[in-house]
Scaffold this active site. Structure first.
Site, PDB file in Angstrom:
ATOM      1  CD  GLN A  96      -2.431  -1.242   2.774  1.00  0.00           C
ATOM      2  OE1 GLN A  96      -3.399  -0.574   3.056  1.00  0.00           O
ATOM      3  NE2 GLN A  96      -1.859  -2.056   3.645  1.00  0.00           N
ATOM      4  CG  HIS A 114      -2.807   2.654  -2.369  1.00  0.00           C
ATOM      5  ND1 HIS A 114      -2.802   2.673  -0.997  1.00  0.00           N
ATOM      6  CD2 HIS A 114      -3.889   1.914  -2.729  1.00  0.00           C
ATOM      7  CE1 HIS A 114      -3.832   1.979  -0.546  1.00  0.00           C
ATOM      8  NE2 HIS A 114      -4.501   1.504  -1.562  1.00  0.00           N
ATOM      9  CB  CYS A 125      -2.601  13.863 -22.779  1.00  0.00           C
ATOM     10  SG  CYS A 125      -0.915  13.998 -22.123  1.00  0.00           S
ATOM     11  N   GLY A 213       3.010  -4.162   9.031  1.00  0.00           N
ATOM     12  CA  GLY A 213       2.957  -2.715   9.230  1.00  0.00           C
ATOM     13  C   GLY A 213       1.778  -2.019   8.587  1.00  0.00           C
ATOM     14  CB  SER A 214      -1.095  -2.486   7.019  1.00  0.00           C
ATOM     15  OG  SER A 214      -2.316  -1.891   6.611  1.00  0.00           O
ATOM     16  CG  ASN A 239       0.562  -3.126  12.733  1.00  0.00           C
ATOM     17  OD1 ASN A 239       1.086  -2.550  11.777  1.00  0.00           O
ATOM     18  ND2 ASN A 239      -0.255  -2.500  13.565  1.00  0.00           N
ATOM     19  NE  ARG A 240       7.361  -0.575  17.346  1.00  0.00           N
ATOM     20  CZ  ARG A 240       8.382   0.176  16.940  1.00  0.00           C
ATOM     21  NH1 ARG A 240       8.168   1.221  16.173  1.00  0.00           N
ATOM     22  NH2 ARG A 240       9.582  -0.122  17.321  1.00  0.00           N
ATOM     23  N   GLY A 241       0.876  -2.553  17.584  1.00  0.00           N
ATOM     24  CA  GLY A 241      -0.470  -2.119  17.930  1.00  0.00           C
ATOM     25  C   GLY A 241      -1.523  -2.910  17.185  1.00  0.00           C
TER      26      GLY A 241
HETATM   27  P1  NAD Z   1      -1.420   3.157   8.748  1.00  0.00           P
HETATM   28  O1  NAD Z   1      -0.685   4.417   9.036  1.00  0.00           O
HETATM   29  O2  NAD Z   1      -2.895   3.152   8.811  1.00  0.00           O
HETATM   30  O3  NAD Z   1      -0.930   2.019   9.762  1.00  0.00           O
HETATM   31  C1  NAD Z   1       0.427   1.774  10.008  1.00  0.00           C
HETATM   32  C2  NAD Z   1       0.518   0.743  11.121  1.00  0.00           C
HETATM   33  O4  NAD Z   1       1.892   0.358  11.249  1.00  0.00           O
HETATM   34  C3  NAD Z   1       0.083   1.274  12.492  1.00  0.00           C
HETATM   35  O5  NAD Z   1      -0.773   0.334  13.119  1.00  0.00           O
HETATM   36  C4  NAD Z   1       1.390   1.418  13.262  1.00  0.00           C
HETATM   37  O6  NAD Z   1       1.245   1.216  14.648  1.00  0.00           O
HETATM   38  C5  NAD Z   1       2.232   0.339  12.638  1.00  0.00           C
HETATM   39  N1  NAD Z   1       3.680   0.580  12.686  1.00  0.00           N
HETATM   40  C6  NAD Z   1       4.354   1.760  12.651  1.00  0.00           C
HETATM   41  N2  NAD Z   1       5.668   1.557  12.648  1.00  0.00           N
HETATM   42  C7  NAD Z   1       5.852   0.208  12.705  1.00  0.00           C
HETATM   43  C8  NAD Z   1       7.002  -0.623  12.725  1.00  0.00           C
HETATM   44  N3  NAD Z   1       8.231  -0.118  12.687  1.00  0.00           N
HETATM   45  N4  NAD Z   1       6.828  -1.966  12.768  1.00  0.00           N
HETATM   46  C9  NAD Z   1       5.581  -2.509  12.801  1.00  0.00           C
HETATM   47  N5  NAD Z   1       4.441  -1.753  12.788  1.00  0.00           N
HETATM   48  C10 NAD Z   1       4.586  -0.419  12.724  1.00  0.00           C
HETATM   49  O7  NAD Z   1      -0.868   2.647   7.348  1.00  0.00           O
HETATM   50  P2  NAD Z   1      -1.573   1.802   6.204  1.00  0.00           P
HETATM   51  O8  NAD Z   1      -2.402   0.724   6.793  1.00  0.00           O
HETATM   52  O9  NAD Z   1      -0.501   1.453   5.241  1.00  0.00           O
HETATM   53  O10 NAD Z   1      -2.578   2.826   5.524  1.00  0.00           O
HETATM   54  C11 NAD Z   1      -2.100   4.106   5.149  1.00  0.00           C
HETATM   55  C12 NAD Z   1      -2.417   4.527   3.735  1.00  0.00           C
HETATM   56  O11 NAD Z   1      -1.688   5.712   3.448  1.00  0.00           O
HETATM   57  C13 NAD Z   1      -1.977   3.519   2.720  1.00  0.00           C
HETATM   58  O12 NAD Z   1      -3.074   3.315   1.915  1.00  0.00           O
HETATM   59  C14 NAD Z   1      -0.812   4.156   1.955  1.00  0.00           C
HETATM   60  O13 NAD Z   1      -1.108   4.261   0.588  1.00  0.00           O
HETATM   61  C15 NAD Z   1      -0.670   5.558   2.484  1.00  0.00           C
HETATM   62  N6  NAD Z   1       0.665   5.812   3.095  1.00  0.00           N
HETATM   63  C16 NAD Z   1       1.827   5.430   2.491  1.00  0.00           C
HETATM   64  C17 NAD Z   1       3.058   5.646   3.118  1.00  0.00           C
HETATM   65  C18 NAD Z   1       4.342   5.188   2.448  1.00  0.00           C
HETATM   66  O14 NAD Z   1       4.375   5.026   1.238  1.00  0.00           O
HETATM   67  N7  NAD Z   1       5.425   4.948   3.191  1.00  0.00           N
HETATM   68  C19 NAD Z   1       3.126   6.259   4.337  1.00  0.00           C
HETATM   69  C20 NAD Z   1       1.900   6.649   4.948  1.00  0.00           C
HETATM   70  C21 NAD Z   1       0.688   6.419   4.297  1.00  0.00           C
HETATM   71 ZN    ZN Z   2      -0.914  15.967 -20.869  1.00  0.00          ZN
END
Ligand code: NAD
Ligand code: ZN
Length: 269
Positions: A96, A114, A125, A213-214, A239-241
């Site tokens: 993601q 994404h 275009c 990590g999501s 995941n953390r949390g």
């Molecule tokens: P989220 O922010 O909703 O969740 C992230 C999760 O990871 C949290 O529960 C957090 O506690 C946990 N976390 C943080 N650091 C960690 C670690 N070191 N180890 C393990 N867990 C850890 O993220 P999501 O679910 O990916 O949704 C966010 C949306 O926003 C996605 O759809 C994405 O497209 C976008 N996004 C992308 C980025 C990126 O490209 N790096 C960053 C932020 C958001």
């Molecule tokens: Zn164009």
């Protein structure tokens, strides 16, 4: 549960991996919902498409945030995931994230659900331009931006003084003069159907789903957990949390991706 239990669950299985922002926090890119995340309102797709002022604000702020995003380095979690692929243990990687860090770590087959901030597309275009090339054009159009001191946000956005935003000159498509948008799915936007189908195919070819990590708060990622659960495919979450997927998980490891994934790769590879 411990990494030991995780190894036992994944041993000898074809693993589909779904990553989120938590996989990249240890590379210095903030997430939205982790303990350290600052509350903020992410860009909405409709706002971006309909409002010139929103686009001006986005490009001005992202112009300042981009060098840090572009300079981010993959961490031990990205490297471990690339290692699992290289050893033939991962049957598919769906991310993601929009930061390209899996590619930088050496993963070859990455499904960017994404899109990626490194690509920019013309809404009129369809022409594609690299963000790096666009950054050079932005700098030429906006020589004053260089020295601003800012904090970056998860979507490559950044906080910036109002006057810099108001005076910002927005670059247009080189091919047609049209409106440019980073080639990512903003909130309120939708993932192209073929891309979802390709991601489902990767999941379907696996024996087990590993989420890294999501928070799974966004449906776009959560749908893979629902599908795996429907297929009675075991789900492991690192995941953390808490996450929205927890009730479906066979196993949860509450720990840092940058520690758990390398330990897992060492045990499996
Ligand atoms: P989220 O922010 O909703 O969740 C992230 C999760 O990871 C949290 O529960 C957090 O506690 C946990 N976390 C943080 N650091 C960690 C670690 N070191 N180890 C393990 N867990 C850890 O993220 P999501 O679910 O990916 O949704 C966010 C949306 O926003 C996605 O759809 C994405 O497209 C976008 N996004 C992308 C980025 C990126 O490209 N790096 C960053 C932020 C958001
Ligand atoms: Zn164009």
């Amino acid at each position: 549960m411990t990494t030991h239990d995780l190894v036992a669950l994944l041993q000898g299985k074809r693993i589909a991996i779904l990553t989120g922002a938590g996989c990249s926090t240890e590379s210095g890119i903030p997430d939205y919902r982790g303990p350290q995340a600052r509350p903020r309102k992410p860009i909405q797709h409709r706002d971006f498409v309909e409002s010139e002022a929103t686009r001006r604000r986005y490009w001005a702020r992202s112009a300042v945030g981009w060098p840090r995003m572009a300079g981010a380095r993959p961490n031990a979690a990205h490297r471990a995931i690339a290692e699992l692929e290289a050893r033939g243990l991962a049957s598919g990687l769906i991310t993601q994230n929009v930061d390209r860090l899996h590619h930088k770590a050496g993963s070859r087959e990455v499904l960017e659900l994404h899109g990626a901030l490194a690509d920019v597309r013309c809404l009129d275009c369809g022409a594609l331009e690299s963000r790096d090339a666009l950054q050079t054009r932005i700098a030429a159009l906006n020589p004053d931006l260089g020295a601003a001191n800012v904090t970056i946000a998860p979507d490559g956005d950044a906080d910036l003084p109002l006057e810099l935003v108001e005076n910002f000159r927005v670059p247009a498509c080189l091919a047609c003069g049209g409106v440019l948008k980073p080639d990512v799915v903003f909130f309120g936007g939708s993932v192209p159907r073929e891309r979802v189908m390709a991601a489902f195919a990767k999941l379907d070819a696996a024996d087990v789903l590993l989420v890294v990590g999501s928070s799974l708060a966004v449906f776009s990622g959560y749908r893979f957990v629902l599908r795996a659960a429907e297929m009675k495919m075991p789900i492991a979450i690192v995941n953390r949390g808490e996450t929205r997927g927890d009730p479906h998980a066979a196993l949860r490891v509450d720990g840092a991706a940058g520690e758990v994934l390398p330990a897992l790769a060492r045990a499996l590879c």
